[in-house]
Design a protein around this motif. Structure first.
Motif, PDB file in Angstrom:
ATOM      1  N   LEU A 253      27.291   2.325  38.417  1.00 54.42           N
ATOM      2  CA  LEU A 253      27.242   1.749  39.758  1.00 54.42           C
ATOM      3  C   LEU A 253      25.843   1.354  40.210  1.00 54.42           C
ATOM      4  CD1 LEU A 253      29.737   4.222  41.466  1.00 54.42           C
ATOM      5  CD2 LEU A 253      30.196   1.865  40.767  1.00 54.42           C
ATOM      6  N   ASN A 254      24.807   1.904  39.600  1.00 51.87           N
ATOM      7  CA  ASN A 254      23.462   1.569  40.090  1.00 51.87           C
ATOM      8  C   ASN A 254      22.444   1.416  38.961  1.00 51.87           C
ATOM      9  OD1 ASN A 254      23.407   4.322  39.476  1.00 51.87           O
ATOM     10  ND2 ASN A 254      21.963   4.817  41.115  1.00 51.87           N
ATOM     11  N   ASP A 255      22.898   0.954  37.821  1.00 59.11           N
ATOM     12  CA  ASP A 255      21.983   0.713  36.706  1.00 59.11           C
ATOM     13  C   ASP A 255      22.656  -0.236  35.718  1.00 59.11           C
ATOM     14  OD1 ASP A 255      19.778   0.893  34.975  1.00 59.11           O
ATOM     15  OD2 ASP A 255      19.499   3.014  35.460  1.00 59.11           O
ATOM     16  N   VAL A 256      21.987  -0.468  34.587  1.00 55.46           N
ATOM     17  CA  VAL A 256      22.522  -1.371  33.570  1.00 55.46           C
ATOM     18  C   VAL A 256      22.653  -0.628  32.244  1.00 55.46           C
ATOM     19  CG1 VAL A 256      21.611  -3.444  34.649  1.00 55.46           C
ATOM     20  CG2 VAL A 256      20.200  -2.200  33.021  1.00 55.46           C
ATOM     21  N   PRO A 257      23.631  -0.998  31.403  1.00 56.86           N
ATOM     22  CA  PRO A 257      23.839  -0.297  30.127  1.00 56.86           C
ATOM     23  C   PRO A 257      22.606  -0.283  29.231  1.00 56.86           C
ATOM     24  CG  PRO A 257      25.732  -1.681  30.638  1.00 56.86           C
ATOM     25  CD  PRO A 257      24.683  -1.999  31.662  1.00 56.86           C
ATOM     26  N   ALA A 258      21.840  -1.367  29.198  1.00 57.66           N
ATOM     27  CA  ALA A 258      20.669  -1.421  28.329  1.00 57.66           C
ATOM     28  C   ALA A 258      19.687  -0.297  28.644  1.00 57.66           C
ATOM     29  CB  ALA A 258      19.978  -2.777  28.479  1.00 57.66           C
ATOM     30  N   ASN A 259      19.642   0.114  29.907  1.00 51.69           N
ATOM     31  CA  ASN A 259      18.759   1.210  30.302  1.00 51.69           C
ATOM     32  C   ASN A 259      19.419   2.560  30.052  1.00 51.69           C
ATOM     33  OD1 ASN A 259      16.446   2.377  31.396  1.00 51.69           O
ATOM     34  ND2 ASN A 259      17.303   2.441  33.442  1.00 51.69           N
ATOM     35  N   ILE A 260      20.690   2.682  30.404  1.00 55.01           N
ATOM     36  CA  ILE A 260      21.412   3.946  30.262  1.00 55.01           C
ATOM     37  C   ILE A 260      21.489   4.391  28.808  1.00 55.01           C
ATOM     38  CG2 ILE A 260      23.662   5.067  30.568  1.00 55.01           C
ATOM     39  CD1 ILE A 260      22.080   4.559  33.153  1.00 55.01           C
ATOM     40  N   LEU A 261      21.679   3.464  27.886  1.00 51.37           N
ATOM     41  CA  LEU A 261      21.870   3.808  26.483  1.00 51.37           C
ATOM     42  C   LEU A 261      20.623   4.409  25.843  1.00 51.37           C
ATOM     43  CD1 LEU A 261      24.012   0.775  25.288  1.00 51.37           C
ATOM     44  CD2 LEU A 261      24.763   3.138  25.620  1.00 51.37           C
ATOM     45  N   GLN A 262      19.500   4.371  26.524  1.00 52.19           N
ATOM     46  CA  GLN A 262      18.291   5.009  26.013  1.00 52.19           C
ATOM     47  C   GLN A 262      18.307   6.519  26.226  1.00 52.19           C
ATOM     48  OE1 GLN A 262      14.495   3.013  27.026  1.00 52.19           O
ATOM     49  NE2 GLN A 262      15.751   1.499  28.108  1.00 52.19           N
ATOM     50  N   TYR A 263      19.253   7.004  27.046  1.00 51.22           N
ATOM     51  CA  TYR A 263      19.255   8.406  27.438  1.00 51.22           C
ATOM     52  C   TYR A 263      20.521   9.113  26.967  1.00 51.22           C
ATOM     53  CZ  TYR A 263      15.487   6.830  30.450  1.00 51.22           C
ATOM     54  OH  TYR A 263      14.330   6.290  30.906  1.00 51.22           O
ATOM     55  N   ARG A 264      20.377  10.384  26.666  1.00 52.75           N
ATOM     56  CA  ARG A 264      21.511  11.216  26.287  1.00 52.75           C
ATOM     57  C   ARG A 264      21.928  12.046  27.504  1.00 52.75           C
ATOM     58  NH1 ARG A 264      21.843  15.702  21.393  1.00 52.75           N
ATOM     59  NH2 ARG A 264      23.990  16.368  21.806  1.00 52.75           N
ATOM     60  N   PRO A 265      23.129  11.864  28.018  1.00 51.71           N
ATOM     61  CA  PRO A 265      23.561  12.628  29.197  1.00 51.71           C
ATOM     62  C   PRO A 265      23.597  14.130  28.908  1.00 51.71           C
ATOM     63  CG  PRO A 265      25.016  10.760  28.812  1.00 51.71           C
ATOM     64  CD  PRO A 265      24.152  10.889  27.593  1.00 51.71           C
ATOM     65  N   ILE A 266      23.020  14.925  29.817  1.00 47.99           N
ATOM     66  CA  ILE A 266      23.053  16.377  29.678  1.00 47.99           C
ATOM     67  C   ILE A 266      23.776  17.042  30.836  1.00 47.99           C
ATOM     68  CG2 ILE A 266      20.945  16.470  28.294  1.00 47.99           C
ATOM     69  CD1 ILE A 266      19.476  17.357  30.865  1.00 47.99           C
ATOM     70  N   MET A 267      24.047  16.293  31.899  1.00 51.67           N
ATOM     71  CA  MET A 267      24.732  16.875  33.039  1.00 51.67           C
ATOM     72  C   MET A 267      25.488  15.794  33.797  1.00 51.67           C
ATOM     73  SD  MET A 267      23.204  19.099  36.259  1.00 51.67           S
ATOM     74  CE  MET A 267      22.645  20.397  35.163  1.00 51.67           C
ATOM     75  N   LEU A 268      26.770  16.034  34.045  1.00 50.29           N
ATOM     76  CA  LEU A 268      27.587  15.142  34.854  1.00 50.29           C
ATOM     77  C   LEU A 268      28.097  15.958  36.040  1.00 50.29           C
ATOM     78  CD1 LEU A 268      30.078  12.469  33.654  1.00 50.29           C
ATOM     79  CD2 LEU A 268      30.705  14.014  35.503  1.00 50.29           C
ATOM     80  N   ILE A 269      27.748  15.522  37.231  1.00 49.85           N
ATOM     81  CA  ILE A 269      28.060  16.300  38.439  1.00 49.85           C
ATOM     82  C   ILE A 269      29.141  15.578  39.230  1.00 49.85           C
ATOM     83  CG2 ILE A 269      27.103  17.483  40.453  1.00 49.85           C
ATOM     84  CD1 ILE A 269      24.302  16.916  39.197  1.00 49.85           C
TER      85      ILE A 269
END
Length: 211
Positions: A195-211
């Motif tokens: 909702l507030n970013d783009v996949p190209a940026n998100i895919l650089q990070y490994r999710p560690i917490m989903l709230i």
């Protein structure tokens, strides 16, 4: 490893990981290697993590390791600029300003662990009508210049989260990390839609917490 009490990240080296892995329930790692560290080093590292509240010697008091596996990224954020402006109501700018001040207060005065509890509190909003979240994201992005702080991922995600809460919605807040070079990032999503970013940026990070 994220210490939500002190709002600090800890990098666990491979050799140290072999030390603490026996203390982690439901660890989905096929092979962590043989621990060659001395008993003194093992005891020191384990006691340090126990004192910081990151490990517990009693499995009945701890929590099993939970893996965060969000849906494949799909974003509307890239399309916002080329879309026609969203429908803005008179209360939207007021809401934006209020949540901006509130998010700044939380990040300045409240520990991260309390902020996480606050996000988790309350009933989850319906995800049946994702169009409502998309509209909220478009309104928020259109009015983003009215926020009293420049763009910062955690600040923006908290502001958008509470903006949604004011309007009966509850998106997921995700925290992710990148190992080399180390960096942390935060974003919001619902049903696999960022909702507030783009996949190209998100895919650089490994999710560690989903709230």
């Amino acid at each position: 490893m994220l210490d939500i009490r002190k709002d600090q990240y800890y990098l666990i080296e491979r050799d140290d990981w072999t030390i603490i892995s026996p203390f982690i329930a439901k660890l989905q790692t096929p092979h962590v290697g043989h621990c060659s560290a001395s008993p003194e080093k093992v005891q020191k590292l384990v006691q340090t993590l126990i004192c910081r509240g990151l490990l517990t010697p009693d499995g009945r008091q701890g929590k099993p390791l939970v893996y965060c596996k969000p849906h494949p990224p799909n974003s509307l954020f890239e399309q916002i600029e080329c879309d026609t402006p969203p429908s803005i109501r008179w209360y939207h700018p007021i809401s934006i300003f209020f949540v901006g001040i509130f998010a700044q207060f939380l990040l300045t005065c409240i520990p991260l662990r309390i902020i996480i509890k606050l996000i988790k509190s309350g009933k989850r909003g319906s995800t049946t009508y994702t169009d409502n979240y998309i509209h909220a994201a478009r309104v928020f992005q259109h009015l983003r210049p009215f926020l009293p702080k420049s763009t910062v991922c955690l600040y923006d995600s908290l502001s958008f989260f509470f903006f949604c809460r004011l309007h009966g919605l509850r998106p997921d807040v995700v925290i992710g990390i990148r190992a080399e070079p180390f960096a942390a990032h935060c974003w919001t999503q619902i049903e696999g839609i960022i909702l507030n970013d783009v996949p190209a940026n998100i895919l650089q990070y490994r999710p560690i917490m989903l709230i």
